[in-house]
Each structure stands twice: as C-alpha cells, then as structure tokens.
Scaffold this active site. Structure first.
Site, short mmCIF file in Angstrom:
data_model
loop_
_atom_site.label_atom_id
_atom_site.label_comp_id
_atom_site.label_asym_id
_atom_site.label_seq_id
_atom_site.Cartn_x
_atom_site.Cartn_y
_atom_site.Cartn_z
CG ASP A 10 -1.79 1.23 1.34
OD1 ASP A 10 -2.35 1.64 0.31
OD2 ASP A 10 -1.92 1.81 2.44
CB SER A 11 0.15 4.78 -0.60
OG SER A 11 -1.02 4.78 0.19
CB CYS A 73 -2.93 0.79 -2.55
SG CYS A 73 -2.95 2.57 -2.87
CD GLU A 152 -0.82 6.67 6.80
OE1 GLU A 152 0.30 6.84 7.29
OE2 GLU A 152 -1.11 5.69 6.08
CB CYS A 186 -9.51 4.59 0.56
SG CYS A 186 -7.91 5.06 1.30
CG HIS A 188 -5.39 4.84 4.76
ND1 HIS A 188 -4.76 4.39 3.63
CD2 HIS A 188 -4.41 5.33 5.57
CE1 HIS A 188 -3.46 4.61 3.73
NE2 HIS A 188 -3.23 5.18 4.90
N1 DGL Z 1 -4.73 3.26 1.02
C1 DGL Z 1 -4.78 3.94 -0.22
C2 DGL Z 1 -5.98 3.48 -1.00
O1 DGL Z 1 -6.53 2.42 -0.74
C3 DGL Z 1 -4.88 5.44 -0.16
C4 DGL Z 1 -3.87 6.24 0.51
C5 DGL Z 1 -3.21 7.23 -0.39
O2 DGL Z 1 -3.77 8.25 -0.81
O3 DGL Z 1 -2.06 6.97 -0.64
O4 DGL Z 1 -6.41 4.16 -1.90
#
Ligand code: DGL
Length: 266
Positions: A10-11, A73, A152, A186, A188
C-alpha cells in the site's frame, strides 16, 4: 499446497487492513508487507507517478519468492493495475473488482456509494466496473482527500469532533441519495468504520475493500500448510513509528520496528 509467501503493498499502512483479513482467513500464510510511508499519499498524485510507484513496490516485493501479490491500495489498483498486471510473472490482485462484486451482491435498492481518494474517484474504475455488470445501478462516487491524513494521525475514534465533522461533510450527499451500500474504496477507511456507520445508519452496508481483496485471493491461490505463517513488514520511512500505528490497523499487538527500504532504488 504452496508455501511461498504472499506480497502485499500500500502507499502507507492502510493495506494492513487487507493483512488483518488475511491473518483471519489464511493464518498459515507467510506475508511480506510493504508500506510506502515515505511517499504516502498516492491519492493526490497523477496517474504516471502512481504507475511508477506501483512498479517499484512490486519490484521490491519480488525480491522474495512470492505466489501472489495483493495491491492493497485502491489508488494503485485504480490507476495502475491494468498497466502492471501483464508486466510481472506473478498473479497480481487488486481491490476494485472484488469490492464491486461484493457491493452488487449485497445491494437491494441498486444504489451504491463509493468513497476513495481523489485519484481513485478521478479514474472512474468503480463506476465502470459496477455499470458494466449492471447498467441499472445508481452509483455515486465521492473523493474524501482528508480521510487518509486523519487516519494516519490516529483521528479515527467515535466522539472525535474533527473526524466526525469531516465524515458529515463528505458523506451527507451520499446519505441523501439513499444508498444502501457504501464501498470504502480506500484501504485506510475501515479504521473509520464506526464513525461512518454511525453517520450512514444501520440500513447501509459498508464494504471493506482490503478485506474483499483478501477474500478474492483466498479463492484463487493454492494455500500454504504447516502451521502459522510469518508476516514481515517493510516501510520506506519511519520504521520506528510503525508499530504503534500498525497495531491500530491490524487490531493486534505489533512489537518491534519494520525493515527500512530505499524504494527509489527499485
Ligand atoms: N490506502 C490507499 C488506497 O486504498 C490510499 C492512501 C493514499 O492516498 O495513498 O487508496
């Protein structure tokens, strides 16, 4: 049986929500996780940059002997999966298709909301996938760019006035539209499950995209055998800060730090 590890990236740390699901449903699997914490967020970046980062993340993971990779991600899945899938000699799973399948299976009124980063919403992949399967679906997508930095920073709890205000601001139009299913597009966002569920009400089903990617992987790969697998964690910045936030995402105690990777070298 296949005891090679599964790569997940993931990012940042949002992809750990997919790892959490893998730990629940495939405890015997070994996992290599990479969180690109030095370059998070991806969701505010352009498509070419996201493709470049995605390739680097995959190249790092392929230092290990893997049977599959999960792009945990949505931003990378939306912007880069189609491009990179044929470039590597390993099956690569994304979040978008499994989430759409789940949403189509649970909706009763055919009204589906999708929330994600700006890049995910701009890509249009969720609407395309949902409408391709059923043109009659009413799909509303909303970008929620403040969610990732708030998550975060641990601003996820019921009663936190900042996150509750932002949730209301972003989700009011989706609630007014009368959706009965909301894709958390997302990885997150599952940390905001409680606050989002409170706002949307009990008649709306929330779809967790990381968990759906993990479910799809289980259906597709040969399982490991021989007892509990090991999960190893790597990040591209702040390995010492990893444990505290990772415990939140994984809902389990994480001790020690993650390995540090210079991802620009891949
Ligand atoms: N976790 C990432 C997603 O599922 C998003 C976070 C980011 O913007 O890097 O899109």
């Amino acid at each position: 049986m296949d005891n090679r590890a599964i790569g997940v990236f993931d990012s940042g740390l949002g992809g750990l929500t997919a790892v959490r699901r893998l730990h629940e449903i495939m405890p015997e699997e070994s996992i290599i996780y990479f969180g690109d914490t030095g370059r998070v967020p991806y969701g505010t970046r352009g498509r070419n940059t996201i493709i470049k980062y995605t390739r680097q993340d995959i190249r790092f993971l392929l230092e290990y002997d893997l049977k599959a990779i999960v792009v945990a991600c949505n931003t990378a899945s939306a912007a880069a999966l189609d491009t990179v899938q044929g470039e590597f000699d390993v099956p690569i799973f994304g979040t978008v298709e499994p989430s759409c399948e789940k949403a189509r299976a649970v909706t009763k009124n055919g009204r589906i909301g999708v929330i994600g980063t700006a890049a995910t919403v701009r890509s249009g992949v969720f609407e395309r996938s949902l409408k391709k399967a059923d043109a009659a679906l009413d799909v509303q997508t909303v970008a929620c760019p403040l969610f990732v930095p708030l998550v975060e920073n641990g601003r996820v709890k019921r009663g936190d006035v900042v996150i509750e205000t932002v949730v209301r601001e972003y989700l009011q139009p989706v609630r007014e539209r009368g959706v009965d299913t909301l894709i958390l597009g997302c990885t997150h966002y599952p940390l905001l499950h409680e606050v989002i569920a409170d706002f949307m009400g009990p008649s709306v089903t929330l779809v967790d995209s990381g968990a759906e990617a993990a479910n799809a992987l289980r259906r597709a790969v040969a399982p490991a055998s021989g007892g509990a697998g090991e999960t190893r964690y790597f990040v591209s910045d702040d390995p010492a800060g990893f444990a505290q936030l990772a415990s939140l995402f994984l809902q389990e105690d994480v001790t020690g730090s993650a390995g540090l990777v210079d991802i620009s070298g891949y």
